[in-house]
Design an enzyme around this catalytic site. Structure first.
Site, PDB file in Angstrom:
ATOM      1  N   TYR A 135       7.105  -3.954   2.392  1.00 50.43           N
ATOM      2  CA  TYR A 135       8.197  -2.989   2.265  1.00 50.43           C
ATOM      3  C   TYR A 135       9.527  -3.540   2.797  1.00 50.43           C
ATOM      4  CZ  TYR A 135       4.989   0.738   0.926  1.00 50.43           C
ATOM      5  OH  TYR A 135       4.074   1.521   0.260  1.00 50.43           O
ATOM      6  N   LYS A 186      -6.321  -8.801   4.084  1.00 46.99           N
ATOM      7  CA  LYS A 186      -6.786  -9.617   2.958  1.00 46.99           C
ATOM      8  C   LYS A 186      -6.567 -11.075   3.359  1.00 46.99           C
ATOM      9  CE  LYS A 186      -8.371  -9.966  -1.221  1.00 46.99           C
ATOM     10  NZ  LYS A 186      -9.791  -9.714  -1.522  1.00 46.99           N
ATOM     11  N   ASP A 219     -10.367  -4.643   0.306  1.00 43.64           N
ATOM     12  CA  ASP A 219     -11.089  -4.226  -0.912  1.00 43.64           C
ATOM     13  C   ASP A 219     -12.462  -3.643  -0.535  1.00 43.64           C
ATOM     14  OD1 ASP A 219     -11.718  -6.829  -0.096  1.00 43.64           O
ATOM     15  OD2 ASP A 219     -11.898  -7.658  -2.126  1.00 43.64           O
ATOM     16  N   ASP A 247      -4.036   7.290   0.518  1.00 45.32           N
ATOM     17  CA  ASP A 247      -4.223   8.176  -0.647  1.00 45.32           C
ATOM     18  C   ASP A 247      -5.724   8.348  -0.892  1.00 45.32           C
ATOM     19  OD1 ASP A 247      -1.469   8.523  -1.140  1.00 45.32           O
ATOM     20  OD2 ASP A 247      -1.741   8.359  -3.320  1.00 45.32           O
TER      21      ASP A 247
HETATM   22  C1  IPM Z   1       4.145   7.299   1.089  1.00 43.97           C
HETATM   23  C2  IPM Z   1       4.825   6.988  -0.227  1.00 43.97           C
HETATM   24  C3  IPM Z   1       5.990   6.028  -0.009  1.00 43.97           C
HETATM   25  C4  IPM Z   1       5.410   4.726   0.484  1.00 43.97           C
HETATM   26  C5  IPM Z   1       6.875   5.783  -1.247  1.00 43.97           C
HETATM   27  C6  IPM Z   1       7.411   7.049  -1.819  1.00 43.97           C
HETATM   28  C7  IPM Z   1       8.023   4.856  -0.927  1.00 43.97           C
HETATM   29  O1  IPM Z   1       3.927   6.511  -1.163  1.00 43.97           O
HETATM   30  O2  IPM Z   1       4.807   7.777   2.018  1.00 43.97           O
HETATM   31  O3  IPM Z   1       2.941   7.109   1.184  1.00 43.97           O
HETATM   32  O4  IPM Z   1       5.013   3.863  -0.321  1.00 43.97           O
HETATM   33  O5  IPM Z   1       5.354   4.574   1.696  1.00 43.97           O
HETATM   34 MN    MN Z   2       1.849   6.677  -0.503  1.00 44.30          MN
END
Ligand code: IPM
Ligand code: MN
Ligand code: NAD
Length: 348
Positions: A135, A186, A219, A247
């Site tokens: 990032y 990884k 993974d 997620d």
């Molecule tokens: C999160 C989101 C963000 C990230 C995006 C919107 C930049 O997916 O907060 O999990 O990747 O961190």
């Molecule tokens: Mn996210």
């Protein structure tokens, strides 16, 4: 008195944040807790109208608050995602919020898509590095738009950045009585960054003798999170892997509508937001689940020094889920607002 900046943002952000704010105001009034909430209109609308993303002086302004409660950023009218990057990643980096704390906890066995899992099989916390890694925004194009195009996308891993997130994970394990810290990387492919993470993890682990440690390639972790989530207590990983794993973590605890997060720099103004995004297909329909945002506000209260009120909210959420007084994604029939009211009713 605690000062809270509220940034509802885009899509379902304003809808779910409104419910979190209602719950906060309610619990504050009941408990004689003084909260001063100030709303900011940063997001896609403002960007499209005024060209402003994170306003000049915005970070300094936020530094005067005790905490920030945000909704979500992202809008199909801004395909570049420029405003979200400036605002959200701008806050994470600019306020040096190096811990992205994302709990994964199954509140009711009905909610998990995994077969035969009990609530105590899914109860862990992810420490996602939140200021560097993939990032960092470093990279560039060569010969863009040609057949010979080259796109470079760099990843930054600093010794201090890796160390502080790993230390945070161990400190949390120690404070919360968690028995194991698992690092995901990884390092079999990413030889340099992975090597640094491996070395730092081993060094830091030596300082925490009572805590078990183990390592998994990311993974494999994605697989085990589905097959055997009960093995995890505290997970630590880099920014990108932490994003993806959480997620998945959200899915096994009942979906993105339920997942809460804190972007934290201990002792400083910190940012609390649900894990989900702006969910454009749901926006404006009154069907988004507000519980992720409400659980996020509970996390924020705990950070601000109100653990009792935080627990009250979490209990109310658990009870509402048990009674299926929820939005459709959790099997209920309620609108976003009604689902917020179901929590408030239980706090009375
Ligand atoms: C999160 C989101 C963000 C990230 C995006 C919107 C930049 O997916 O907060 O999990 O990747 O961190
Ligand atoms: Mn996210
Ligand atoms: P998303 O999290 O917005 O939604 C994915 C799906 O999850 C939705 O279509 C919906 O089915 C479900 N979902 C999410 N939140 C829900 C809720 N509260 N209630 C019920 N169901 C819910 O992810 P996406 O579709 O990949 O991204 C949409 C936009 O949001 C993009 O612009 C993305 O960059 C942005 N985003 C922002 C953040 C953030 O601000 N923290 C986080 C993730 C994604």
């Amino acid at each position: 008195m605690k000062k809270i900046a509220v940034i509802p943002g885009d899509g379902i952000g304003p809808e779910v944040t409104a419910e979190a704010v209602r719950v906060l105001r309610h619990i504050a009034a009941l408990n004689d807790v003084k909260l001063e909430l100030t709303e900011f209109d940063w997001g896609a609308d403002k960007f499209l109208k005024e060209g402003i993303t994170l306003p000049e002086g915005g970070l300094e302004l936020l530094s005067g608050f005790d905490a920030i409660l945000a909704g979500a950023f992202g809008d199909p009218r801004v395909p570049s995602n420029k405003h979200a990057e400036d605002i959200l990643l701008g806050m994470r980096r600019g306020l040096d919020l190096y811990i992205n704390l994302r709990p994964v906890r199954l509140l009711h066995e009905r909610l998990t898509p995994l077969r035969d899992r009990k609530t105590n099989d899914i109860d862990f916390v992810v420490f996602r590095e939140n200021t560097e890694g993939a990032y960092c925004g470093a990279g560039g194009f060569l010969k863009r738009g040609t057949a010979d195009e080259i796109a470079l996308q760099e990843e930054v891993n600093t010794r201090s950045g890796v160390e502080r997130i790993i230390v945070a994970a161990f400190e949390y394990a120690k404070a919360e009585g968690r028995k194991r810290v698992t690092m995901a990387d990884k390092s079999n492919v990413q030889r340099f960054g992975g090597d640094l993470w491996q070395r730092v993890f081993k060094e830091v682990a030596k300082e925490y003798q009572g805590i078990e440690t183990n390592h998994q390639y990311v993974d494999a972790m994605a697989m085990f999170m589905v097959l055997d989530p009960g093995q995890y207590d505290v997970i630590v990983s880099n920014n990108l892997f932490g994003d993806i794993l959480t997620d998945l973590g959200a899915a096994i605890q009942g979906g993105l509508g339920l997942a809460a997060s804190g972007n934290i720099h201990p002792g400083r103004v910190s940012l609390f937001e649900p894990v989900h995004g702006s969910a454009p297909p749901l926006a404006g329909k009154g069907i988004a689940n507000p519980l992720g945002a409400i659980l996020t506000s509970a996390m924020m209260l705990k950070y601000l020094g109100f653990p009792k009120q935080s627990d009250q909210i979490e209990r109310a959420v658990g009870d509402a889920i048990a009674a299926t007084e929820t939005t459709k994604d959790l099997g209920g029939q309620l609108s976003t607002q009604q689902a917020g009211s179901a929590i408030i009713e239980r706090l009375k």
